[in-house]
Scaffold this motif. Structure first.
Motif, PDB file in Angstrom:
ATOM      1  N   CYS A 118       0.857  -1.227   0.011  1.00 42.23           N
ATOM      2  CA  CYS A 118      -0.151   0.072  -0.046  1.00 42.23           C
ATOM      3  C   CYS A 118       0.981   1.110  -0.032  1.00 42.23           C
ATOM      4  CB  CYS A 118      -1.013  -0.143   1.313  1.00 42.23           C
ATOM      5  SG  CYS A 118      -2.071  -1.288   0.996  1.00 42.23           S
ATOM      6  N   GLU A 119       1.981   1.392   0.878  1.00 40.68           N
ATOM      7  CA  GLU A 119       2.847   2.404   0.774  1.00 40.68           C
ATOM      8  C   GLU A 119       3.588   2.650  -0.501  1.00 40.68           C
ATOM      9  OE1 GLU A 119       6.671   1.851   2.300  1.00 40.68           O
ATOM     10  OE2 GLU A 119       7.084   3.968   1.824  1.00 40.68           O
ATOM     11  N   THR A 120       3.764   1.640  -1.167  1.00 40.06           N
ATOM     12  CA  THR A 120       4.468   1.620  -2.510  1.00 40.06           C
ATOM     13  C   THR A 120       3.296   2.342  -3.548  1.00 40.06           C
ATOM     14  OG1 THR A 120       5.944  -0.444  -2.112  1.00 40.06           O
ATOM     15  CG2 THR A 120       5.538   0.576  -4.461  1.00 40.06           C
ATOM     16  N   LEU A 146       1.459   6.816  -6.679  1.00 41.24           N
ATOM     17  CA  LEU A 146       0.418   7.868  -7.244  1.00 41.24           C
ATOM     18  C   LEU A 146       0.703   9.394  -6.748  1.00 41.24           C
ATOM     19  CD1 LEU A 146      -2.761   5.737  -6.550  1.00 41.24           C
ATOM     20  CD2 LEU A 146      -2.049   6.414  -8.740  1.00 41.24           C
ATOM     21  N   GLY A 147       2.009   9.460  -5.970  1.00 40.48           N
ATOM     22  CA  GLY A 147       2.375  10.604  -5.772  1.00 40.48           C
ATOM     23  C   GLY A 147       1.540  11.561  -4.862  1.00 40.48           C
ATOM     24  N   GLY A 148       1.390  12.941  -4.841  1.00 33.72           N
ATOM     25  CA  GLY A 148       0.627  13.556  -3.977  1.00 33.72           C
ATOM     26  C   GLY A 148      -1.071  13.040  -4.059  1.00 33.72           C
ATOM     27  N   TYR A 149      -1.111  12.617  -5.090  1.00 37.41           N
ATOM     28  CA  TYR A 149      -2.762  12.117  -5.321  1.00 37.41           C
ATOM     29  C   TYR A 149      -3.004  10.815  -4.349  1.00 37.41           C
ATOM     30  CZ  TYR A 149      -3.973  15.208  -9.011  1.00 37.41           C
ATOM     31  OH  TYR A 149      -4.490  16.257  -9.866  1.00 37.41           O
ATOM     32  N   GLY A 150      -1.861  10.269  -4.116  1.00 40.45           N
ATOM     33  CA  GLY A 150      -2.193   8.809  -3.576  1.00 40.45           C
ATOM     34  C   GLY A 150      -2.273   9.226  -1.976  1.00 40.45           C
ATOM     35  N   TYR A 151      -1.715  10.378  -1.510  1.00 43.85           N
ATOM     36  CA  TYR A 151      -1.674  10.620  -0.129  1.00 43.85           C
ATOM     37  C   TYR A 151      -2.797  11.402   0.481  1.00 43.85           C
ATOM     38  CZ  TYR A 151       0.044  12.839   4.218  1.00 43.85           C
ATOM     39  OH  TYR A 151       0.152  13.306   5.413  1.00 43.85           O
ATOM     40  N   TYR A 199      -8.580   9.828  -2.870  1.00 44.31           N
ATOM     41  CA  TYR A 199      -8.382   8.415  -3.336  1.00 44.31           C
ATOM     42  C   TYR A 199      -8.160   7.393  -2.459  1.00 44.31           C
ATOM     43  CZ  TYR A 199      -7.910  11.152  -7.350  1.00 44.31           C
ATOM     44  OH  TYR A 199      -8.153  12.010  -8.502  1.00 44.31           O
ATOM     45  N   PRO A 200      -8.595   6.201  -2.593  1.00 40.70           N
ATOM     46  CA  PRO A 200      -8.865   5.029  -1.540  1.00 40.70           C
ATOM     47  C   PRO A 200      -7.305   4.456  -0.854  1.00 40.70           C
ATOM     48  CG  PRO A 200      -9.488   4.159  -3.577  1.00 40.70           C
ATOM     49  CD  PRO A 200      -8.943   5.417  -3.857  1.00 40.70           C
ATOM     50  N   ILE A 201      -6.200   4.935  -1.534  1.00 44.42           N
ATOM     51  CA  ILE A 201      -4.926   4.514  -1.039  1.00 44.42           C
ATOM     52  C   ILE A 201      -4.805   4.805   0.418  1.00 44.42           C
ATOM     53  CG2 ILE A 201      -2.527   4.297  -1.397  1.00 44.42           C
ATOM     54  CD1 ILE A 201      -3.766   2.386  -3.335  1.00 44.42           C
ATOM     55  N   GLU A 202      -4.974   6.028   0.842  1.00 42.29           N
ATOM     56  CA  GLU A 202      -4.511   6.123   2.105  1.00 42.29           C
ATOM     57  C   GLU A 202      -5.430   5.393   3.178  1.00 42.29           C
ATOM     58  OE1 GLU A 202      -6.166   8.542   4.510  1.00 42.29           O
ATOM     59  OE2 GLU A 202      -8.073   8.375   3.294  1.00 42.29           O
ATOM     60  N   ARG A 203      -6.394   5.226   2.680  1.00 38.73           N
ATOM     61  CA  ARG A 203      -7.499   4.242   3.610  1.00 38.73           C
ATOM     62  C   ARG A 203      -6.873   2.937   3.676  1.00 38.73           C
ATOM     63  NH1 ARG A 203     -12.024   1.679   2.562  1.00 38.73           N
ATOM     64  NH2 ARG A 203     -12.201   2.852   0.542  1.00 38.73           N
ATOM     65  N   VAL A 260      -4.754  -1.522   6.486  1.00 44.97           N
ATOM     66  CA  VAL A 260      -3.953  -2.568   6.712  1.00 44.97           C
ATOM     67  C   VAL A 260      -2.869  -2.892   7.640  1.00 44.97           C
ATOM     68  CG1 VAL A 260      -2.120  -1.892   5.145  1.00 44.97           C
ATOM     69  CG2 VAL A 260      -2.617  -4.300   4.772  1.00 44.97           C
ATOM     70  N   LYS A 261      -2.489  -1.673   8.174  1.00 46.83           N
ATOM     71  CA  LYS A 261      -1.380  -1.535   9.328  1.00 46.83           C
ATOM     72  C   LYS A 261      -2.092  -2.462  10.552  1.00 46.83           C
ATOM     73  CE  LYS A 261       1.905  -1.201  11.678  1.00 46.83           C
ATOM     74  NZ  LYS A 261       3.032  -2.093  11.396  1.00 46.83           N
ATOM     75  N   ILE A 262      -3.430  -2.534  10.730  1.00 49.15           N
ATOM     76  CA  ILE A 262      -3.826  -3.209  12.104  1.00 49.15           C
ATOM     77  C   ILE A 262      -3.512  -4.738  11.926  1.00 49.15           C
ATOM     78  CG2 ILE A 262      -6.285  -3.433  11.099  1.00 49.15           C
ATOM     79  CD1 ILE A 262      -5.163  -3.189  14.786  1.00 49.15           C
ATOM     80  N   MET A 263      -3.549  -5.141  10.562  1.00 48.77           N
ATOM     81  CA  MET A 263      -3.105  -6.627  10.510  1.00 48.77           C
ATOM     82  C   MET A 263      -1.833  -7.134  11.044  1.00 48.77           C
ATOM     83  SD  MET A 263      -5.718  -7.511   8.478  1.00 48.77           S
ATOM     84  CE  MET A 263      -6.764  -6.851   7.573  1.00 48.77           C
ATOM     85  N   SER A 264      -0.928  -6.255  11.146  1.00 46.82           N
ATOM     86  CA  SER A 264       0.309  -6.697  11.866  1.00 46.82           C
ATOM     87  C   SER A 264       0.409  -6.567  13.372  1.00 46.82           C
ATOM     88  CB  SER A 264       1.588  -5.702  11.430  1.00 46.82           C
ATOM     89  OG  SER A 264       1.356  -4.364  11.987  1.00 46.82           O
TER      90      SER A 264
END
Ligand SMILES: Cc1cc2nc3c(=O)[nH]c(=O)nc-3n(C[C@H](O)[C@H](O)[C@H](O)COP(=O)(O)OP(=O)(O)OC[C@H]3O[C@@H](n4cnc5c(N)ncnc54)[C@H](O)[C@@H]3O)c2cc1C
Length: 249
Positions: A61-63, A68-73, A77-81, A86-90
Protein backbone atom coordinates in the motif's frame (compact mmCIF):
# COMPACT_ATOMS: atom_id res chain seq x y z
CA UNK A 1 7.46 -0.57 -8.20
CA UNK A 2 4.62 -1.92 -10.35
CA UNK A 3 6.31 -5.28 -10.93
CA UNK A 4 7.16 -5.61 -7.24
CA UNK A 5 3.55 -4.92 -6.26
CA UNK A 6 2.22 -7.32 -8.88
CA UNK A 7 4.61 -10.12 -7.90
CA UNK A 8 4.07 -9.58 -4.21
CA UNK A 9 0.26 -9.45 -4.33
CA UNK A 10 0.20 -12.53 -6.58
CA UNK A 11 2.54 -14.59 -4.40
CA UNK A 12 0.81 -13.66 -1.15
CA UNK A 13 -2.51 -14.71 -2.68
CA UNK A 14 -0.93 -17.99 -3.75
CA UNK A 15 0.47 -18.53 -0.23
CA UNK A 16 -2.98 -18.03 1.27
CA UNK A 17 -4.68 -20.38 -1.23
CA UNK A 18 -2.00 -23.03 -0.72
CA UNK A 19 -2.41 -22.85 3.04
CA UNK A 20 -6.21 -23.01 2.72
CA UNK A 21 -5.81 -26.14 0.56
CA UNK A 22 -3.55 -27.71 3.23
CA UNK A 23 -6.07 -26.77 5.91
CA UNK A 24 -8.86 -28.53 3.98
CA UNK A 25 -6.71 -31.65 3.57
CA UNK A 26 -5.69 -31.66 7.23
CA UNK A 27 -9.37 -31.55 8.21
CA UNK A 28 -10.78 -33.82 5.50
CA UNK A 29 -8.28 -36.69 5.26
CA UNK A 30 -8.79 -39.81 7.38
CA UNK A 31 -6.39 -40.19 10.35
CA UNK A 32 -2.90 -41.22 9.22
CA UNK A 33 0.49 -39.86 8.16
CA UNK A 34 -0.88 -37.74 5.29
CA UNK A 35 -3.29 -35.95 7.61
CA UNK A 36 -0.46 -35.29 10.08
CA UNK A 37 1.75 -34.01 7.25
CA UNK A 38 -0.83 -31.38 6.25
CA UNK A 39 -1.43 -30.46 9.89
CA UNK A 40 2.32 -29.90 10.22
CA UNK A 41 2.39 -27.78 7.08
CA UNK A 42 -0.50 -25.59 8.12
CA UNK A 43 0.88 -25.18 11.65
CA UNK A 44 4.23 -24.10 10.25
CA UNK A 45 2.75 -21.78 7.66
CA UNK A 46 0.27 -19.96 9.94
CA UNK A 47 2.71 -17.49 11.61
CA UNK A 48 4.47 -16.90 8.27
CA UNK A 49 1.19 -16.11 6.54
CA UNK A 50 -0.02 -13.86 9.31
CA UNK A 51 3.15 -11.85 9.86
CA UNK A 52 4.81 -11.81 6.45
CA UNK A 53 1.64 -11.05 4.50
CA UNK A 54 0.44 -8.35 6.88
CA UNK A 55 3.80 -6.54 6.96
CA UNK A 56 4.26 -6.91 3.21
CA UNK A 57 0.70 -5.69 2.67
CA UNK A 58 1.65 -2.42 4.37
CA UNK A 59 4.63 -2.09 2.04
CA UNK A 60 2.44 -2.76 -1.01
CA UNK A 61 0.00 0.00 0.00
CA UNK A 62 2.88 2.36 0.78
CA UNK A 63 4.42 1.67 -2.64
CA UNK A 64 1.05 2.21 -4.31
CA UNK A 65 0.83 5.61 -2.59
CA UNK A 66 4.34 6.45 -3.77
CA UNK A 67 3.38 5.53 -7.35
CA UNK A 68 0.48 7.95 -7.27
CA UNK A 69 2.54 10.74 -5.69
CA UNK A 70 0.61 13.51 -3.93
CA UNK A 71 -2.71 12.21 -5.21
CA UNK A 72 -2.06 8.93 -3.42
CA UNK A 73 -1.59 10.74 -0.12
CA UNK A 74 -4.85 12.71 -0.39
CA UNK A 75 -8.14 11.48 0.96
CA UNK A 76 -9.83 11.86 -2.45
CA UNK A 77 -8.44 8.44 -3.39
CA UNK A 78 -8.69 5.15 -1.48
CA UNK A 79 -4.98 4.32 -1.09
CA UNK A 80 -4.48 6.31 2.13
CA UNK A 81 -7.37 4.40 3.69
CA UNK A 82 -5.97 1.04 2.53
CA UNK A 83 -2.60 1.94 4.03
CA UNK A 84 -4.08 2.79 7.43
CA UNK A 85 -6.50 -0.15 7.41
CA UNK A 86 -3.86 -2.72 6.51
CA UNK A 87 -1.53 -1.70 9.37
CA UNK A 88 -3.79 -3.22 12.03
CA UNK A 89 -3.15 -6.67 10.52
CA UNK A 90 0.40 -6.62 11.90
CA UNK A 91 -0.88 -5.87 15.42
CA UNK A 92 -3.93 -7.86 16.30
CA UNK A 93 -4.35 -11.64 16.34
CA UNK A 94 -0.86 -11.85 17.84
CA UNK A 95 1.60 -9.09 16.98
CA UNK A 96 4.06 -10.04 14.27
CA UNK A 97 6.93 -10.13 16.75
CA UNK A 98 5.02 -12.71 18.79
CA UNK A 99 4.23 -14.66 15.60
CA UNK A 100 7.96 -14.82 14.84
CA UNK A 101 8.67 -16.31 18.27
CA UNK A 102 5.91 -18.85 17.68
CA UNK A 103 7.48 -19.83 14.34
CA UNK A 104 11.07 -20.07 15.53
CA UNK A 105 10.14 -21.48 18.93
CA UNK A 106 7.05 -23.62 19.42
CA UNK A 107 6.68 -24.55 15.75
CA UNK A 108 10.26 -25.82 15.64
CA UNK A 109 9.62 -28.11 18.59
CA UNK A 110 6.10 -29.54 18.33
CA UNK A 111 5.72 -33.06 16.94
CA UNK A 112 9.46 -33.52 17.29
CA UNK A 113 10.27 -30.89 14.65
CA UNK A 114 7.70 -32.34 12.23
CA UNK A 115 6.42 -28.91 11.10
CA UNK A 116 9.78 -27.72 9.77
CA UNK A 117 10.46 -31.16 8.31
CA UNK A 118 7.16 -31.17 6.38
CA UNK A 119 7.85 -27.69 4.98
CA UNK A 120 11.43 -28.63 4.13
CA UNK A 121 10.21 -31.71 2.22
CA UNK A 122 7.77 -29.55 0.28
CA UNK A 123 10.45 -27.06 -0.86
CA UNK A 124 13.22 -29.62 -1.39
CA UNK A 125 10.81 -31.82 -3.38
CA UNK A 126 9.86 -28.91 -5.63
CA UNK A 127 13.53 -28.06 -6.25
CA UNK A 128 14.40 -31.69 -7.07
CA UNK A 129 11.48 -32.00 -9.51
CA UNK A 130 12.25 -28.80 -11.40
CA UNK A 131 16.04 -28.48 -11.17
CA UNK A 132 16.43 -29.03 -14.93
CA UNK A 133 13.55 -26.82 -15.98
CA UNK A 134 14.46 -25.28 -19.37
CA UNK A 135 13.42 -21.73 -18.44
CA UNK A 136 13.58 -21.59 -14.64
CA UNK A 137 16.49 -23.84 -13.64
CA UNK A 138 18.70 -20.96 -12.46
CA UNK A 139 15.96 -19.64 -10.21
CA UNK A 140 15.14 -23.15 -8.92
CA UNK A 141 18.86 -23.53 -8.05
CA UNK A 142 18.76 -20.24 -6.13
CA UNK A 143 15.68 -21.43 -4.25
CA UNK A 144 17.45 -24.68 -3.37
CA UNK A 145 20.62 -22.98 -2.11
CA UNK A 146 18.68 -20.39 -0.07
CA UNK A 147 16.58 -23.17 1.43
CA UNK A 148 19.70 -25.13 2.37
CA UNK A 149 21.13 -22.11 4.22
CA UNK A 150 17.85 -21.52 6.01
CA UNK A 151 17.36 -25.13 7.15
CA UNK A 152 20.80 -25.28 8.79
CA UNK A 153 20.42 -21.81 10.33
CA UNK A 154 16.97 -22.73 11.72
CA UNK A 155 18.45 -25.81 13.40
CA UNK A 156 21.18 -23.70 15.03
CA UNK A 157 18.59 -21.18 16.19
CA UNK A 158 16.53 -24.02 17.66
CA UNK A 159 19.52 -24.98 19.80
CA UNK A 160 20.19 -21.33 20.68
CA UNK A 161 16.64 -20.96 21.99
CA UNK A 162 17.64 -23.08 24.98
CA UNK A 163 21.21 -21.88 25.50
CA UNK A 164 20.75 -18.14 24.87
CA UNK A 165 17.02 -17.28 24.73
CA UNK A 166 17.37 -13.48 24.69
CA UNK A 167 19.80 -13.51 21.79
CA UNK A 168 17.55 -16.02 20.01
CA UNK A 169 14.52 -13.75 20.51
CA UNK A 170 16.38 -10.82 18.97
CA UNK A 171 16.57 -12.60 15.59
CA UNK A 172 13.26 -14.46 15.32
CA UNK A 173 11.59 -11.70 13.30
CA UNK A 174 14.23 -11.49 10.53
CA UNK A 175 14.17 -15.31 10.49
CA UNK A 176 10.43 -15.23 9.85
CA UNK A 177 11.03 -12.78 7.00
CA UNK A 178 13.55 -15.18 5.48
CA UNK A 179 11.00 -18.00 5.63
CA UNK A 180 8.48 -15.63 4.03
CA UNK A 181 10.85 -14.74 1.18
CA UNK A 182 11.53 -18.41 0.58
CA UNK A 183 7.83 -19.25 0.51
CA UNK A 184 7.12 -16.36 -1.84
CA UNK A 185 9.86 -17.47 -4.25
CA UNK A 186 8.53 -21.02 -4.17
CA UNK A 187 4.93 -19.98 -4.88
CA UNK A 188 6.04 -17.72 -7.76
CA UNK A 189 8.18 -20.44 -9.31
CA UNK A 190 5.42 -23.01 -8.94
CA UNK A 191 3.06 -20.73 -10.87
CA UNK A 192 5.78 -19.91 -13.41
CA UNK A 193 6.47 -23.61 -14.11
CA UNK A 194 2.83 -24.02 -15.13
CA UNK A 195 2.78 -20.74 -17.06
CA UNK A 196 6.09 -21.12 -18.90
CA UNK A 197 4.76 -23.59 -21.53
CA UNK A 198 1.86 -21.33 -22.34
CA UNK A 199 3.92 -18.14 -22.24
CA UNK A 200 6.02 -19.16 -25.22
CA UNK A 201 3.08 -19.31 -27.61
CA UNK A 202 2.41 -16.15 -29.63
CA UNK A 203 -0.57 -13.89 -29.13
CA UNK A 204 -1.73 -11.23 -26.73
CA UNK A 205 -3.61 -13.64 -24.50
CA UNK A 206 -0.28 -15.14 -23.46
CA UNK A 207 0.71 -11.93 -21.69
CA UNK A 208 -0.98 -13.26 -18.57
CA UNK A 209 1.32 -16.31 -18.55
CA UNK A 210 4.37 -14.25 -19.56
CA UNK A 211 3.68 -12.05 -16.55
CA UNK A 212 3.85 -15.10 -14.27
CA UNK A 213 7.28 -16.03 -15.63
CA UNK A 214 8.67 -12.48 -15.58
CA UNK A 215 7.55 -11.86 -12.03
CA UNK A 216 9.07 -15.14 -10.84
CA UNK A 217 12.50 -14.69 -12.44
CA UNK A 218 12.66 -11.05 -11.38
CA UNK A 219 11.60 -11.69 -7.79
CA UNK A 220 13.91 -14.65 -7.28
CA UNK A 221 16.94 -12.95 -8.89
CA UNK A 222 16.52 -9.70 -6.96
CA UNK A 223 15.23 -10.98 -3.60
CA UNK A 224 16.93 -14.27 -2.72
CA UNK A 225 20.49 -12.79 -2.72
CA UNK A 226 19.25 -10.40 0.01
CA UNK A 227 17.61 -13.30 1.82
CA UNK A 228 20.90 -15.23 1.88
CA UNK A 229 22.66 -12.14 3.26
CA UNK A 230 19.93 -11.77 5.90
CA UNK A 231 20.27 -15.43 6.94
CA UNK A 232 23.99 -14.83 7.44
CA UNK A 233 23.23 -12.25 10.14
CA UNK A 234 21.06 -14.43 12.40
CA UNK A 235 23.90 -16.14 14.20
CA UNK A 236 26.37 -13.25 14.32
CA UNK A 237 28.28 -12.82 17.56
CA UNK A 238 27.18 -9.21 18.23
CA UNK A 239 24.79 -8.88 21.19
CA UNK A 240 23.82 -5.20 20.90
CA UNK A 241 20.06 -5.77 21.21
CA UNK A 242 20.50 -7.79 24.39
CA UNK A 243 23.33 -5.80 25.95
CA UNK A 244 22.44 -2.15 25.22
CA UNK A 245 21.66 -0.50 28.61
CA UNK A 246 18.15 0.88 29.18
CA UNK A 247 19.66 4.31 29.90
CA UNK A 248 21.18 4.44 26.41
CA UNK A 249 17.74 5.11 24.93
C1 LIG B 1 -8.59 -2.16 16.20
C2 LIG B 1 -8.26 -3.25 17.18
C3 LIG B 1 -9.15 -4.30 17.33
C4 LIG B 1 -8.89 -5.32 18.24
N1 LIG B 1 -9.81 -6.33 18.37
C5 LIG B 1 -9.61 -7.29 19.30
C6 LIG B 1 -10.56 -8.35 19.51
O1 LIG B 1 -11.61 -8.40 18.84
N2 LIG B 1 -10.33 -9.29 20.46
C7 LIG B 1 -9.19 -9.25 21.21
O2 LIG B 1 -9.02 -10.12 22.06
N3 LIG B 1 -8.26 -8.27 21.05
C8 LIG B 1 -8.44 -7.30 20.12
N4 LIG B 1 -7.51 -6.29 19.96
C9 LIG B 1 -6.32 -6.30 20.81
C10 LIG B 1 -5.15 -6.88 20.08
O3 LIG B 1 -5.26 -8.29 20.03
C11 LIG B 1 -3.87 -6.43 20.80
O4 LIG B 1 -3.72 -5.03 20.55
C12 LIG B 1 -2.67 -7.20 20.30
O5 LIG B 1 -2.70 -8.53 20.78
C13 LIG B 1 -1.36 -6.56 20.78
O6 LIG B 1 -1.34 -6.46 22.16
P1 LIG B 1 -0.99 -5.06 22.83
O7 LIG B 1 -1.74 -3.99 22.10
O8 LIG B 1 -1.19 -5.22 24.29
O9 LIG B 1 0.53 -4.84 22.50
P2 LIG B 1 1.76 -5.34 23.38
O10 LIG B 1 1.59 -6.78 23.78
O11 LIG B 1 2.05 -4.35 24.46
O12 LIG B 1 2.91 -5.27 22.28
C14 LIG B 1 3.66 -4.09 21.98
C15 LIG B 1 4.93 -4.50 21.25
O13 LIG B 1 5.73 -5.32 22.11
C16 LIG B 1 6.01 -6.56 21.49
N5 LIG B 1 6.03 -7.61 22.51
C17 LIG B 1 5.02 -7.94 23.36
N6 LIG B 1 5.40 -8.96 24.16
C18 LIG B 1 6.67 -9.28 23.80
C19 LIG B 1 7.61 -10.25 24.26
N7 LIG B 1 7.32 -11.11 25.24
N8 LIG B 1 8.82 -10.29 23.67
C20 LIG B 1 9.14 -9.44 22.67
N9 LIG B 1 8.29 -8.49 22.20
C21 LIG B 1 7.08 -8.42 22.75
C22 LIG B 1 4.91 -6.78 20.47
O14 LIG B 1 5.33 -7.61 19.41
C23 LIG B 1 4.63 -5.35 20.01
O15 LIG B 1 5.51 -4.99 18.97
C24 LIG B 1 -7.73 -5.28 19.04
C25 LIG B 1 -6.81 -4.23 18.87
C26 LIG B 1 -7.07 -3.23 17.96
C27 LIG B 1 -6.05 -2.08 17.83
Amino acid sequence: MLLWMKATADEMRSMVYTAAFWEDLSKGLPPGPEKIRYQNLIDFMTPILKAYCSDTGVRVCETAMQCLGGYGYCRDYPIERYLRDVKIMSLYEGTNGIQSMDLMGRKMLIRDGGCLKAFQEEIDGFCATHRNHPVLKNQVAQLASTAGELWSCAMEMRAQMKTDPLQWASTTYPALLAFGDLTMAWRLLDMAVIASDRATKNGRKNDFFKGKVYQATWFVDTTLPHTIARIGTFLRQGREIVDIPDNAF
